[in-house]
Each structure stands twice: as C-alpha cells, then as structure tokens.
Design a protein around this motif. Structure first.
Motif, short mmCIF file in Angstrom:
data_model
loop_
_atom_site.label_atom_id
_atom_site.label_comp_id
_atom_site.label_asym_id
_atom_site.label_seq_id
_atom_site.Cartn_x
_atom_site.Cartn_y
_atom_site.Cartn_z
N UNK A 1 5.43 4.05 2.15
CA UNK A 1 6.03 5.37 2.38
C UNK A 1 6.46 5.50 3.83
N UNK A 2 5.61 4.99 4.73
CA UNK A 2 5.90 5.13 6.14
C UNK A 2 7.06 4.22 6.56
N UNK A 3 7.02 2.97 6.12
CA UNK A 3 8.05 2.01 6.53
C UNK A 3 9.41 2.37 5.93
N UNK B 1 0.86 -1.18 0.00
CA UNK B 1 0.00 0.00 0.00
C UNK B 1 0.90 1.22 0.00
N UNK B 2 0.51 2.19 -0.79
CA UNK B 2 1.34 3.38 -0.92
C UNK B 2 1.69 4.00 0.44
N UNK B 3 0.67 4.20 1.28
CA UNK B 3 0.89 4.85 2.58
C UNK B 3 1.84 4.04 3.45
N UNK B 4 1.60 2.72 3.47
CA UNK B 4 2.39 1.87 4.34
C UNK B 4 3.84 1.84 3.92
N UNK C 1 0.85 -5.02 -17.53
CA UNK C 1 0.36 -6.24 -18.17
C UNK C 1 -0.26 -7.23 -17.19
N UNK C 2 -0.04 -7.04 -15.90
CA UNK C 2 -0.48 -8.03 -14.93
C UNK C 2 -1.23 -7.36 -13.79
N UNK C 3 -2.15 -8.09 -13.17
CA UNK C 3 -2.86 -7.50 -12.03
C UNK C 3 -1.98 -7.51 -10.79
N UNK C 4 -0.82 -6.87 -10.86
CA UNK C 4 0.12 -6.85 -9.73
C UNK C 4 0.51 -5.40 -9.45
N UNK C 5 0.75 -5.10 -8.19
CA UNK C 5 1.09 -3.71 -7.87
C UNK C 5 2.56 -3.42 -8.19
N UNK C 6 2.86 -2.21 -8.54
CA UNK C 6 4.24 -1.79 -8.75
C UNK C 6 4.43 -0.47 -8.01
N UNK C 7 5.57 -0.36 -7.33
CA UNK C 7 5.83 0.86 -6.59
C UNK C 7 6.92 1.64 -7.32
#
Lengths: 355, 490
Positions: free
Chosen positions: B233-235, B228-231, B247-253
């Motif tokens: 960023x905090x960690x 999660x973006x917030x998490x 191309x995939x249902x996967x998150x990228x940061x």
C-alpha cells in the motif's frame, strides 16, 4: 529428413538468386559496351575482349577503331558505372539495415552531398595533397562523407533520442540542402563554365578513363569487404541496437565500421562520378522484395544488381537523346524519386494499420 | 550466479538507482517489482549490459560484467525484451536463428547441425515451430513474444532476463510462459530474473522478490514476506487487500476500487425478498452477499445473490446430486454460479423465519427443520454413514459488515442455539435414545450484505451473537413444532 530438403531448397534458392543477378550484370555489361553511337556487334566485342584482355590466340583481327572504342571508351565507362552502382547499392543496403530504415541511402542521408563538397573543393580549388596525389580527390570526398554522416546522426539523435526513421531522413535533407548551397556558392565564386560543373554534380561516368577506375577500385574493395564481414551483425541490428547487444553484437564497434565503410564507398563513388541519387535506395529495396531481407545475401545481391542497374542507366543516359548525353543522375532520380515516394506511402499505411 | 553491489546510476547524470545490492542464485526465479519509475527497467538494462552504471559492481558467474566481451556475455545471459519492432520482415526461423549469433565463431560463421538442432528445439519448446516460415510482422503480439523468447533461448543462456514478459500475452500464454520458465529454472538450473507488473503472478511463480521504490530496495525476500499489505500500500500508494491464493500457499493482492456514492449503501435482507413455495424456498438478494455455507452449490466462501432451499422426496438419492442440483437450478432460470442451493425432505410450508434487530444492524433467519433422523453427535459412531438430504437447514442473513472470523463465530453460535432448541423440545436420537444434537446432514448458511455496521465478532454474547442465538433458537423450535404438527396431521 524434412530439414534436409528445406536446406537443399534454400541452397538452391540462393544459388539461383546469385546466378540471376550475375546474368543480369553480364547482360548489362555486354549491351553497355556494345551499344552506343557506334555499335559494336557482340561477336566482335567478344573477340576484342578475348584478345586484348585475356590475350587469347584469336585469329580474327577486329577493327582497330572498334578496339579503341571498346578498350579506351566503352569498357572503362561500363566498368566505372558498374563499380559506382555496386558501391552505392551495397552502401545503401548497409545503411538501411543499420538505421532500421528502408528510406536510408547515401543520397537521402546527405552523405553524397558531403562527398560532393569534398570533391568540389578538391576539383575547383585544385588541391593536391602531398604523397597521395591522385587519391586526394577520393580521400577528401570520403573524409567529408564520414564527417557528414556523423553530423547527421548526432543531430538526429539530438532531435529525437529514439532516432525515428523520419527524423533521420529529415536531418539528411537539411544537411543536403545546406551542403548543396555551399557547393553553389563555391561554383558561383569560381566562375567556371556552368554546364560542365552541373553535369558533374548531376553525376556522370563519361570520359573518365581507366584512371578513375584506379581511384575507386581500392576503396570499393575495402568498403565492400568490411560490409560483407558485418552482414550477420546487420541482421541483428534490424531488431534494434539494444537487442543486437543482447544477442552478442559489439554494437559500438560494428556500427562505426559499417558507417565508415558505407561512407568510404559513397565518398569514392561521388569522387569519380558526382552525385548519383537513389541507387542505394531503389536497388536494396528491389532485392529485398524479391529475395528477402537477410543481409548475408542482401548485400552481395544488391552489389551485383546495383552494378548492372547503373550500367543500364548510363546506357540510357547516353543513347536516349543522342548525340547529346543526359547526366546519369537524371535517370536514376527519375526512377528513384517515385520509388522513394512509394516506399514512404507504404510505410505510412503499414504504420496506420499497426496503430 | 549474479552479484550486485552498491549499484548506482541512471540516464544523463540523473541517478535512477541508488546503491542497490543483491544476489541471485543459480536456478532461481527472481522477480523484480516496483511502481512505475522505480528503476526496474534501468536495473534490468544495467544487468544485461546495455546501460553503463556509475558506481558499484555487477558480477556474473564471479566475473565482472565489464570484463565480458559482447559475444561472451551473450553466451551467458539472454534478454526477452518487452517490445520489439522490426524494420524488415524476417521469417520466424530467421529471427530465432539470430539467437545463435554469439555461438558462431570464425570467418564464415557456418551454420552447424548443432545450431539447427537447437533452433528447432527452442521453437518447439515455445510453440512457434509450426509457423517458422511465416513472417515475424504477420504475427500477433503474443506470438511475437514467443518468437523472441525462442530467440533468447537459442542463445542457450545461463541467466535469462525478462521485462514484463506477460504484457502482451493472454491468460493461457501467461501461464504457459511462466510455467516454462519455472520448469527451466528447476530442471535446467536456468536463472530467471524478471520484471513484473502483476504482483500476483510474481507472488505465484517467483522464489524470491525484490521490491524497488524510487531506486532503492524496499524489500528482498520470499513472496509472502515481500507482499505485505502495508508495504505494498505504501510503495504503490493505493489500497489493496492481501488474501491467500485459494489453492496454493501463495499470497495474492487485490486492489479495492474507490467507492462511489450509492454503490455501497446499506440495504436490508428481509421477508420481502423471500418466496416460500411448495417446491422451493427462494431468496433473491438485490446485490451479491458474502457467504459462508455448506450447501450443495455455492458452498465454502463466496459471493452469491440467490439462495434456494429445495424440497426433494425423502428417497431422493442421486449419485451426482451436485450436477442434478445445478441442472434443476438452470431449469428454473437460476444461475448455479450465483446460487447457494440446499435440499431438504421437509415440507417447506413448515419453515420458520424471523427478522431480529439490534442497534445499527439486523439479522434475518430462516429455518426448515425435520427431525426424522436426528442424531446425538457424541454417539455418532453408532450410526452408519448415509447421505440423506439435510433436514435442518439454517439460513442467517446479516445486514451488516462481517469480518471473516465473525462468519465462523456465527456458525458456532447458530449451532449451539440449534442444539439447545432440539434439547428443549426433547428431540431424541432413535438409535441411542439420547438427546439429539442435530440431524446427519444439517446445512448452514451465513450471508452478509457487507455494508453498514462492521461486526468483528459473532460469539454468543456479542451483539451479533445475541441476535443469532435468539433468532436461530426461536426459528428452529418453531420449525420443528411446525413439522411435527404437519406429520401428526398426515
């Protein structure tokens, strides 16, 4: 099948290696017994050996004096040199594998000095422990070498957790100097004849007789057996202790037995011949250069080659300035110290290209 | 497969981990994430039995870790270390063969045919078989890593631990290694537990992730939930943006570099960047623009610097118009990768453009319009499909910072304005004889400088929407009139 041929090739490679090492040892042994102030021709030598040791029905009757020289002086001397060389070489090979350090050897690690302290104390204070009598000397030498190696390693670990090669060597040298000073102090206090003492300290296998072979042999057998049982573990340990543990090696137990076996071998060798440096450094290095670092073969091959090497070194020591004798340690150090420097130089260079 | 309960401990009486508990299932690819010093490596050392722990328990296959002998443990778990140095030079095969140590018992540890077969198999699997007789120290970092992987696989483990496995590997080997891990996890039910530095790789490959911070578990769940973006960023104490993988249902940061003076100064796209020629209308932006378009090249979402509206003859019919367009651009020294390219049969001197301004931002619009094949969208099924070159091409350059939804709003708004213009000029669908809503192959581009005023919405009555409706309506109408005039003149 290609694998089959590779394996055949490997089998041949090792057979050849052992054959060569054995031939070298046999050659060294033969000329070691044969050459000297009185030379014993090889056919006569064979007759004597056949007759006296194997009790073969040999018709020829070799000269009594020559028989005496061979049986009471040369043979025990060569055997002792062989056993000492074998012990130091195999102990060196094991220490190098265990500490991942091609510069480790009983001498550079300070173990030899530790053993000397034990031996000097025993000899000059004339200690004889009850029950073990004759074995007081090797027992105290071994005890002192075990104590020394643990002190060196503990100290090195305190200096540098990762136990870098140079740290261990440096620690070994510090301990060595300290223990040598201690020995000198003892010698000064006893006030005995100096040349004899120093001769002993520099290492010698002369005039020791069969007694000394009896002293070293049991320790040689025990130490060698323990090390031979740990060759595969040594291979794994080359990748570091953590890695060895990942591979399934019981690191603590194996490390302890290798260190103790190495110290037993060193202690016993020093007890019978004084400090003979660099055999444990040069021989495994040479064997590794020729046949590779696989400890399964490195250890036995070092044993054979080290044995032959020290017999030859002793031969040189007693013939080169005949009728006087050089301490054998002088010969080994003359060869060993430059070799040590070369290995160090090469390591440095490799280290730099890596970085 | 692996249960960890209340694990606490560290080095030299300093607790690095504080009651860490989790479970890993058989055949799972489990990722451990965390910033430097969060205790990842400590955790892995404890799990692999190298480091003792103070409190808690680790159970592998239902048996306490401490009840395993070293050899037993090595038959169940294997570790791929982050780095490895060798004191002496073994060959690759000798190195890999050491992996069989734990399986060899008895006094002489004889090397069986099975050992040989396994060693050969894992060397093939990891692609090191061809240099099995080379010396380990001669290999590159990536090759060494693969040799060590082969060594670990030769242990035939049920659980494989990896410590930042992709560290020394180039891109293709990173993918190969992780693909292999996934395959082995799925096909052979190998449990893989790996430390990752790269959040995106972890997100792509892992079934579940554990996020550690300061020796405590922050999250343990599926990648999308952990990342999660917030998490993050905090960690990790940094600025990142989360986007879906294309191309995939996967998150990228994505990390966002700190802005430096000048880098992000607003600038205005206007007529000065535009050249209208006979063959093409071209706009060169001073910096890449965020684009959403339906052009021939550079379509979809992207970042582009060059914008080309090319005139083609009305019988232009190329099987592979995409490649043809790319070649055309290259021939004119324009990089197709950086270009949104469109085509039209309309004569380019009929183009209409206009800069419209509002408080804090502006919009520059360019339209080329021909209504030769105008169509009523509501009756489109009466037309047979043909891919003739687009005849109303609308470009909208926004000098402001658009949110993603604003791009879509802008397209909707622009389309509505275009329809209205066609209606007011009474453009008819020739087949149905009703009012046309556009042509069969209209193209649109919305490009934004992404600097200056942030514009969240682009609906018709928002400030942005108002500019776009006005501009697109005016330009479309003018372009249609221009092109009618030109046709009459012919």
């Amino acid at each position: 099948m290609p694998n089959q041929s590779i394996r055949t090739f490997l089998t041949t490679k090792w057979t050849l290696a052992y054959l060569l090492a054995l031939l070298f040892l046999l050659f060294a042994g033969t000329i070691g017994i044969s050459f000297g102030s009185v030379s014993v021709p090889i056919p006569v030598l064979l007759q004597i050996i056949g007759k006296e040791i194997f009790h073969l029905p040999i018709s020829a009757d070799p000269d009594v004096m020559l028989t005496n020289i061979v049986m009471n002086i040369r043979l025990p001397r060569v055997l002792l040199a062989g056993l000492v060389g074998a012990s130091l070489a195999i102990a060196g090979a094991a220490f190098q594998g265990l500490l991942r350090n091609p510069l480790a050897d009983p001498y550079t690690l300070g173990i030899s000095s530790g053993a000397s302290v034990g031996a000097v104390v025993t000899l000059f204070l004339n200690i004889s422990l009850p029950f073990i009598g004759l074995y007081t000397l090797p027992a105290l030498s071994i005890l002192c070498s075990v104590i020394t190696i643990f002190c060196v390693l503990a100290f090195a670990k305190k200096m540098d957790r990762s136990m870098k090669v140079e740290t261990i060597i440096l620690t070994g040298i510090i301990f060595s100097s300290f223990l040598s000073a201690f020995i000198s102090l003892m010698i000064a206090l006893t006030g005995e004849e100096l040349r004899q003492i120093i001769g002993w300290l520099m290492g010698s296998v002369s005039m020791r007789g069969w007694n000394y072979i009896g002293i070293i042999l049991p320790f040689f057998i025990i130490g060698t057996l323990i090390l031979i049982m740990n060759t595969r573990e040594l291979n794994a340990m080359t990748f570091g202790e953590d890695r060895a543990k990942h591979l399934g090696v019981d690191v603590q137990r194996r490390k302890l037995s290798i260190l103790i076996a190495g110290s037993i071998l060193t202690g016993a060798a020093v007890a019978v011949s004084g400090t003979i440096g660099f055999v444990g450094l040069v021989i495994p290095h040479l064997v590794r250069r020729i046949w590779g670092p696989d400890h399964i073969h490195l250890l036995p091959l070092s044993l054979l080659v080290g044995s032959g090497f020290l017999i030859l070194a002793d031969l040189v020591a007693r013939t080169i300035i005949a009728p006087s004798e050089l301490p054998i340690g002088v010969i080994t150090s003359l060869i060993g110290a430059p070799a040590f420097a070369l290995i160090l130089l090469k390591r440095r260079r490799v280290g730099r290209t890596d970085a | 497969m692996l249960e960890v309960k209340g694990l606490t401990g560290g080095y030299d009486n300093k607790a690095v981990l504080d009651s860490v508990s989790f479970e890993v299932h058989k055949g799972e690819l489990f990722g451990i994430l965390g910033p430097n010093g969060s205790g990842k490596t400590t955790l892995l050392s404890m799990l692999s039995g190298v480091l003792d722990y103070k409190r808690g328990s680790i159970r592998i296959k239902g048996k306490d870790l401490q009840d395993y002998s070293a050899k037993q443990l090595a038959r169940v778990i294997a570790v791929l270390p982050q780095h490895s140095s060798l004191a002496f030079s073994y060959t690759v095969k000798e190195t890999v063969s050491l992996g069989r140590y734990a399986h060899q018992t008895g006094w002489f540890h004889s090397w069986s045919a099975e050992d040989e077969e396994i060693v050969q198999r894992v060397m093939k699997q990891t692609g090191v078989a061809e240099f099995q007789d080379l010396h380990f120290e001669r290999l590159s970092g990536g090759e060494r890593q693969r040799v060590l992987l082969a060594q670990a696989l030769a242990q035939e483990p049920e659980v494989l631990f990896l410590d930042e496995p992709t560290n020394h590997l180039d891109l293709s080997y990173q993918k190969e290694l992780l693909d292999l891990m996934r395959k082995m996890a799925k096909e052979q039910e190998l449990t893989v537990i790996s430390i990752f530095h790269d959040l995106n790789l972890a997100g792509l490959y892992c079934d579940r992730l554990l996020l550690l911070a300061k020796g405590e578990i922050q999250a343990i769940a599926a990648p999308n939930e952990v990342l999660q973006q917030d998490r993050i960023q905090e960690v990790y104490r940094t600025t990142i943006e989360k986007h879906p993988h294309p191309a995939l249902p996967k998150p990228q940061m994505f990390i966002v570099p700190q802005k430096h003076g000048g880098d992000y100064d607003p600038f205005e796209i206007n007529q000065s960047h535009l050249t209208v020629g006979r063959e093409m209308i071209r706009l060169n932006a001073p910096h890449p623009l965020r684009t959403m378009s339906s052009g021939v090249t550079g379509s979809g979402m992207g970042w582009h610097r060059y914008f080309v509206n090319r005139h083609v003859h009305h019988d232009y019919d190329c099987d592979d118009h995409l490649a043809e367009m790319a070649d055309y651009l290259k021939a004119h020294n324009i990089d197709p990768q950086e270009t949104v390219g469109m085509m039209t049969a309309v004569f380019l001197d009929t183009a209409a453009f206009k800069l419209v301004k509002a408080e804090g931002f502006s919009v520059f619009i360019i339209v080329t319009a021909g209504v030769g094949n105008a169509i009523d969208a509501s009756l489109a099924d009466r037309h047979s499909w043909s891919s003739a070159p687009g005849t109303i091409n609308t470009w909208i350059f926004v000098n402001g910072h658009l949110a993603e939804e604003a791009f879509i709003h802008s397209i909707v708004t622009a389309t509505e304005a275009k329809v209205k213009a066609l209606h007011d000029l009474q453009v008819l669908d020739k087949v149905t004889n009703t009012y046309a809503t556009g042509t069969s192959t209209d193209s649109i581009l919305v490009a934004a400088t992404q600097r200056g005023t942030t514009l969240q919405y682009g609906g018709t009555i928002t400030p942005l929407g108002k500019l776009i409706s006005r501009g697109v309506y005016d330009c479309t109408a003018e372009a249609i009139r221009n092109s009618r005039k030109r046709n009459e003149a012919l």
